[in-house]
Design a protein around this motif. Structure first.
Motif, PDB file in Angstrom:
ATOM      1  N   VAL A  71       0.851  -1.196   0.000  1.00  6.22           N
ATOM      2  CA  VAL A  71       0.000   0.000   0.000  1.00  6.22           C
ATOM      3  C   VAL A  71       0.884   1.241   0.000  1.00  6.22           C
ATOM      4  N   TYR A  72       0.535   2.202  -0.854  1.00  2.00           N
ATOM      5  CA  TYR A  72       1.231   3.492  -0.876  1.00  2.00           C
ATOM      6  C   TYR A  72       0.539   4.469   0.067  1.00  2.00           C
ATOM      7  N   GLY A  73       1.350   5.249   0.778  1.00  2.00           N
ATOM      8  CA  GLY A  73       0.832   6.446   1.402  1.00  2.00           C
ATOM      9  C   GLY A  73       1.067   7.583   0.424  1.00  2.00           C
ATOM     10  N   PHE A  74       0.049   8.403   0.140  1.00  3.94           N
ATOM     11  CA  PHE A  74       0.209   9.422  -0.905  1.00  3.94           C
ATOM     12  C   PHE A  74      -0.183  10.812  -0.389  1.00  3.94           C
ATOM     13  N   ARG A  75       0.370  11.804  -1.057  1.00  2.53           N
ATOM     14  CA  ARG A  75      -0.027  13.204  -0.875  1.00  2.53           C
ATOM     15  C   ARG A  75      -0.294  13.755  -2.268  1.00  2.53           C
ATOM     16  N   LEU A  76      -1.534  14.110  -2.499  1.00  2.63           N
ATOM     17  CA  LEU A  76      -1.968  14.547  -3.822  1.00  2.63           C
ATOM     18  C   LEU A  76      -2.394  16.008  -3.759  1.00  2.63           C
ATOM     19  N   GLU A  77      -1.720  16.847  -4.555  1.00  2.00           N
ATOM     20  CA  GLU A  77      -2.046  18.269  -4.636  1.00  2.00           C
ATOM     21  C   GLU A  77      -2.622  18.559  -6.020  1.00  2.00           C
ATOM     22  N   VAL A  78      -3.854  19.080  -6.046  1.00  3.86           N
ATOM     23  CA  VAL A  78      -4.496  19.407  -7.325  1.00  3.86           C
ATOM     24  C   VAL A  78      -5.166  20.773  -7.188  1.00  3.86           C
TER      25      VAL A  78
ATOM     26  N   GLY B 214       0.395   3.844 -12.758  1.00  9.01           N
ATOM     27  CA  GLY B 214       0.082   4.700 -13.897  1.00  9.01           C
ATOM     28  C   GLY B 214      -0.714   5.935 -13.560  1.00  9.01           C
ATOM     29  N   TYR B 215      -1.051   6.119 -12.275  1.00 10.18           N
ATOM     30  CA  TYR B 215      -1.906   7.273 -11.937  1.00 10.18           C
ATOM     31  C   TYR B 215      -1.145   8.593 -12.057  1.00 10.18           C
ATOM     32  N   GLN B 216       0.179   8.568 -11.902  1.00 11.56           N
ATOM     33  CA  GLN B 216       0.964   9.798 -12.035  1.00 11.56           C
ATOM     34  C   GLN B 216       0.728  10.430 -13.398  1.00 11.56           C
ATOM     35  N   GLN B 217       0.789   9.624 -14.458  1.00 13.04           N
ATOM     36  CA  GLN B 217       0.588  10.146 -15.812  1.00 13.04           C
ATOM     37  C   GLN B 217      -0.855  10.625 -16.000  1.00 13.04           C
ATOM     38  N   GLU B 218      -1.801   9.852 -15.435  1.00 12.96           N
ATOM     39  CA  GLU B 218      -3.215  10.234 -15.560  1.00 12.96           C
ATOM     40  C   GLU B 218      -3.479  11.570 -14.870  1.00 12.96           C
ATOM     41  N   MET B 219      -2.948  11.733 -13.668  1.00 11.97           N
ATOM     42  CA  MET B 219      -3.158  12.964 -12.913  1.00 11.97           C
ATOM     43  C   MET B 219      -2.500  14.160 -13.608  1.00 11.97           C
ATOM     44  N   THR B 220      -1.291  13.935 -14.140  1.00 12.06           N
ATOM     45  CA  THR B 220      -0.602  15.016 -14.849  1.00 12.06           C
ATOM     46  C   THR B 220      -1.413  15.474 -16.052  1.00 12.06           C
ATOM     47  N   ALA B 221      -2.070  14.526 -16.717  1.00 11.04           N
ATOM     48  CA  ALA B 221      -2.856  14.847 -17.915  1.00 11.04           C
ATOM     49  C   ALA B 221      -4.091  15.667 -17.558  1.00 11.04           C
ATOM     50  N   TYR B 222      -4.864  15.223 -16.544  1.00 19.55           N
ATOM     51  CA  TYR B 222      -6.125  15.933 -16.291  1.00 19.55           C
ATOM     52  C   TYR B 222      -5.929  17.254 -15.531  1.00 19.55           C
ATOM     53  N   THR B 223      -4.756  17.451 -14.908  1.00 16.71           N
ATOM     54  CA  THR B 223      -4.486  18.743 -14.255  1.00 16.71           C
ATOM     55  C   THR B 223      -3.650  19.663 -15.133  1.00 16.71           C
ATOM     56  N   GLY B 224      -3.315  19.187 -16.339  1.00 19.70           N
ATOM     57  CA  GLY B 224      -2.501  20.012 -17.220  1.00 19.70           C
ATOM     58  C   GLY B 224      -1.114  20.270 -16.663  1.00 19.70           C
ATOM     59  N   GLY B 225      -0.596  19.331 -15.893  1.00 17.74           N
ATOM     60  CA  GLY B 225       0.742  19.481 -15.321  1.00 17.74           C
ATOM     61  C   GLY B 225       0.782  20.299 -14.044  1.00 17.74           C
ATOM     62  N   LEU B 226      -0.377  20.720 -13.529  1.00 18.36           N
ATOM     63  CA  LEU B 226      -0.410  21.556 -12.327  1.00 18.36           C
ATOM     64  C   LEU B 226      -0.457  20.738 -11.035  1.00 18.36           C
ATOM     65  N   GLY B 227      -0.804  19.454 -11.112  1.00 24.32           N
ATOM     66  CA  GLY B 227      -0.907  18.617  -9.911  1.00 24.32           C
ATOM     67  C   GLY B 227       0.427  18.004  -9.521  1.00 24.32           C
ATOM     68  N   ARG B 228       0.506  17.583  -8.265  1.00 27.33           N
ATOM     69  CA  ARG B 228       1.718  16.907  -7.763  1.00 27.33           C
ATOM     70  C   ARG B 228       1.293  15.693  -6.944  1.00 27.33           C
ATOM     71  N   LEU B 229       1.988  14.588  -7.167  1.00 23.92           N
ATOM     72  CA  LEU B 229       1.701  13.348  -6.440  1.00 23.92           C
ATOM     73  C   LEU B 229       3.001  12.818  -5.845  1.00 23.92           C
ATOM     74  N   ALA B 230       2.992  12.605  -4.544  1.00 21.11           N
ATOM     75  CA  ALA B 230       4.148  12.021  -3.860  1.00 21.11           C
ATOM     76  C   ALA B 230       3.693  10.739  -3.161  1.00 21.11           C
TER      77      ALA B 230
END
Length: 898
Positions: free
Chosen positions: A513-520, A562-578
């Protein structure tokens, strides 16, 4: 002079290697200040480190400052090499955690802080890049105390009232001293740092050498050297190889001293090296506190304790993805496997494995960077270009109820029985082993050996064959035989006990399991929350930070792929995932994963769950669910647990897959293992992925086997009954070999057994005479094999006895092992038959495609042969008496009379 081991840790790009360079330059260890971006840093010696500007392998350098000698250990900062960093933690006296002043506390920084707490390492903090951080010092300090620890104190203000006030808030004793004296003594501050009550923090810029001298003076003032015992001890933390290919064991001496030519275990130390960068100094002795590398030992592994030192804990950070290693067409997998095993010595987390069914080599990888490094290492060392493919998740298994695992190993002239209590443990705790067995029941040496066997291998679960974890295993009871028990007997008993317990238990499949921090951006928060729910994740209430929404939570690694690429696409590169590995949790789609794995615990011959018992001079296999009916010791399972495991319906159902404990039939007695029964076992192995999964009851292995006509098929050397394990094609007649397991036959035949009780040599001689008669009739090559493995220094001995061959095995090799090796090497060239009633050996021999004849059947065969010889002799005997005188010439007859 104080001698200390200090590690430098940081999130990647925080300036960790730059700080190490600045400290070495300030302390006079190097004359030129190297730079990471120019590829000339003192500790970045590997080509890819220079190219990528990151630390890949931990390095060490010797630094002296005033009255202090520091072995500076620069560790990798990238998460892909976390295991290397974590192994280094186990030999540190102090740690320096580097924080980027521009980035602040990042996800991996918090992971490093938790690891320092786990290993109880006192820590100093250095906030780097303050030349770029502007006026953010107070904000950074507030973030450190909020996200890491409230007892982080700015030591740049030493001597001020505010400094002492902050220290006073870290402990009651410090507060009392401050209220009484208005200050706190340096020695007391040193003790508070050592006990992790206070964490000194310094600010500066490593690249500009700003604040470096003050930081090093703070280390000298507030670090204290441990008290080491006089007895020798050492902790191994790294395995590497030098440019000449010599194996290097990196260790810290934690007690006494180590000298050249001394033994580590049974291996001699040839050389002791003190490294500083690429160069080293060879010394004759390393005293306590020294970090060194030694040549000579080949059996050392990272985490191993030597002398009085105990073994280290398993790394918390580990790979969660498995890849298939793709070799070029000209490379032979059998040749590459031992070479890759060298890399596994240096990085144990690789877990290089050979998948027999697919004929593939697999490895566990942390990420893309590590994958690139491995490709480079293999190309550089072995001249082979490899690729990686077939990525899959690394699952684990645990149990959710308490069971007793029983293992018994008693083929002829061997004996061991082990009882283990297996209990579920806290999530993330791994495996722990202990003993509660009385020394009156089992000698301490045997108990230590059992614990060693528990720890020495990775035990597989029974759902998917994944490693087990989060379990407490306690040795409760055991039994050895004064004459017949060997060390290897307990290894077999222990492995079988673990598997037998797992077969009974309610097993649970775990996934990483990943612990994540998602900024959008705020307007995309709804999409992000929906995505997390779709990925079977959990999250805390969103937090708004300006125009951004922050989601913190956890989700399965398999779902976030693969969610990193998906998130980058729908936020136009403005989101960050750690993402950081949080640990393991129950699998969200366990049934699907189990079904897809195709693993059948009953068919895993490498990890047997049944036990081996002995009767009538021969060993026989008992299925895991019948072991309680045959075991020699009483159950150690508490009655309330035993009753709870039986189930409310009284059926004795246990385990995730509804396995049932079966009782042996009244009056049932297992004597011989029929050839078709062995073929069934082999079929279960070869067709593991094709087995009927409807849950229909299988025929018990121990039941009497019959041919389709209902008659028992007895094997014979002439081929009338013994058949190959698989249907054989019609082929040319091959030379026949008969191998006899000598002592197994002697103790299986009543006449020879009675003779052996009086004189074993006489029994052996009589067997050999019988075999000579048999060979004369059958005209095959007969080889009688006898154990001599207990004879110290004995080499394999080959003798000819009349018309047959006799073999006495070498030290540490049993007759079983010799016969199995002969069968493996010669089954394709000769028509090989083996006479034995050892069940384990029977299964192996049939698996090689050889013929098999049991001791009883061979006795019947020799009796038939003797009868045939007698009848043939009688048929050829003249009807009337004849006298020699009738055939002697007259002249010779007269001479005899004279």
């Amino acid at each position: 002079m104080k001698k200390l081991a200090v590690g430098i840790l940081a999130h990647v790009d925080a300036g960790k290697t730059t700080l190490s360079e600045a400290m070495l330059y300030t302390g006079g260890a190097v004359r030129k200040l190297g730079r990471v971006d120019k590829g000339d840093a003192f500790l970045d010696t590997y080509e890819l480190e220079k190219k990528r500007g990151i630390t890949i392998f931990s390095k060490q350098a010797i630094l002296e400052w005033n009255g202090m000698q520091v072995t500076l250990l620069d560790t990798p900062g990238h998460v892909d090499f976390s295991a290397e960093m974590e192994r280094t933690l186990q030999v540190l006296d102090y740690a320096v955690l580097v924080i980027s002043g521009t980035d602040g506390v990042q996800g991996h920084t918090q992971t490093l802080w938790r690891l320092l707490a786990r290993y109880k390492i006192p820590a100093f903090l250095f906030v780097n890049k303050m030349d770029l951080a502007g006026e953010r010092k107070e904000a950074i300090l507030e973030e450190l105390t909020r996200k890491l620890d409230g007892n982080i104190v700015d030591f740049g203000e030493q001597g001020t009232e505010g400094f002492y006030e902050n220290l006073a808030m870290c402990g009651e004793a410090a507060l009392d001293q401050f209220l009484e004296n208005g200050m706190i003594h340096r020695d007391d501050v040193t003790k508070m740092i050592l006990t992790r009550q206070v964490f000194p923090c310094f600010f500066g810029s490593a690249l500009k050498l700003d604040g470096i001298e003050a930081f090093m003076q703070g280390m000298e003032d507030y670090m204290s050297m441990p008290d080491y015992p006089s007895e020798f001890g050492a902790k191994v933390f790294k395995i590497a190889r030098d440019n000449q290919g010599n194996r290097l064991t990196y260790m810290k001496i934690t007690g006494g001293s180590l000298k050249v030519r001394e033994l580590i275990g049974e291996e001699k130390v040839n050389q002791i090296r003190i490294y500083s960068g690429e160069k080293f100094e060879a010394v004759q002795e390393a005293k306590a506190g020294t970090v060194c590398a030694v040549t000579g030992p080949s059996g050392t592994v990272p985490g191993k304790g030597i002398g009085i030192e105990e073994a280290g804990a398993m790394p918390v950070l580990e790979p969660v993805l498995t890849y298939r290693i793709q070799l070029p067409e000209e490379a032979d997998a059998a040749v590459m496997l031992p070479k890759l095993a060298q890399l596994e010595e240096e990085e144990p987390q690789l877990h290089i494995t050979w998948q027999e069914e697919a004929k593939e080599i697999h490895a566990q990888i942390m990420g893309e960077i590590q994958m690139e490094i491995l490709k480079s290492l293999v190309r550089e060392r072995f001249g082979i270009n490899i690729e990686f493919g077939g990525r899959s998740i690394v699952y684990k298994e645990t149990i959710q109820n308490t069971v007793e695992g029983v293992g018994h190993f008693e083929p002829l002239r061997h004996y061991a029985e082990v009882h283990l209590l297996m209990e579920p443990a806290e999530a993330g705790s791994g495996l722990s082993f202990s003993t509660e067995c009385s020394e009156d029941v089992l000698d301490r040496n045997w108990q230590r050996l059992i614990l060693t066997h528990l720890e020495e291998r990775e035990h597989k679960g029974v759902l998917t064959g994944s490693p087990i974890t989060d379990m407490k295993i306690t040795l409760m009871s055991g039994r050895a035989h004064l004459k017949h028990t060997e060390g290897g007997d307990f290894r077999q008993a222990v492995y079988r006990a673990v598997r037998q317990g797992l077969m009974q238990a309610d097993s649970v499949l775990l996934e990483p399991v990943y612990g994540f921090r998602l900024e959008v951006p705020e307007r995309m928060l709804g999409r992000a929350m929906t995505d997390v729910e779709r990925m079977h994740g959990q999250f805390e209430p969103p937090v708004m930070e300006g125009e951004y929404a922050v989601l913190s939570g956890s989700a399965p690694v398999a779902c976030m792929d693969g969610y990193q690429q998906e998130m980058t696409a729908y936020t136009g590169g403005l989101g960050r995932l750690a993402c950081t590995l949080k640990g393991y949790a129950p699998c969200h789609n366990a049934d699907e994963v189990i079904e897809a794995s195709g693993y059948d615990a009953d068919s895993d011959t490498e990890n047997p769950s049944g036990s081996v018992f002995c009767a009538h001079g021969a060993g026989f296999v008992v299925s895991w669910d019948e072991v309680p009916d045959y075991m020699h010791l009483e159950s150690c399972l508490p009655p309330e647990i035993s009753e709870g495991n039986d189930g409310e319906d009284g059926s004795g159902t246990a385990g995730r897959n509804g396995r049932k404990k079966r009782r042996k039939d009244e009056g049932h007695e297992e004597i011989w293992l029929g050839t078709d029964e062995i073929d069934e076992i082999l079929a279960r192995t070869y067709n593991a992925n094709k087995r009927d999964k409807t849950g229909a009851q299988k025929r018990r292995w121990g039941s009497k086997s019959k041919t389709p006509s209902g008659t028992y098929t007895a094997g014979s050397l002439s081929g009338t009954g013994a058949t190959a394990a698989r249907p054989a094609k019609k082929e040319e007649k091959r030379e026949q070999y008969l191998l006899i397991d000598g002592y197994n036959i002697i103790f299986a035949w009543e006449e020879l057994r009675e003779l052996a009780e009086r004189n074993i040599d006489s029994a052996r001689g009589k067997l050999l005479d019988i075999l000579c008669n048999y060979q004369g009739a059958k005209k095959c090559q007969v080889i009688a094999v006898f154990d001599a493995y207990r004879v110290q220094g004995h080499k394999t001995e080959f003798l000819d006895y009349h018309n047959i061959h006799v073999v006495y095995t070498k030290e540490a090799e049993t007759a079983d092992q010799y016969i199995e090796k002969f069968a493996h090497d010669n089954a394709s060239k000769y028509d090989v038959t083996v006479a034995t009633s050892d069940r384990l050996e029977q299964i192996i021999i049939r698996g090689q495609g050889c013929r098999l004849i049991s001791a009883r059947e061979f006795w019947e065969e020799t009796e038939r042969t003797n009868e045939e010889i007698r009848l043939e002799f009688e048929d050829k005997k003249p009807a009337e008496k004849q006298y020699m005188g009738e055939f002697i010439p007259e002249e010779i007859k007269r001479n005899m009379e004279d």
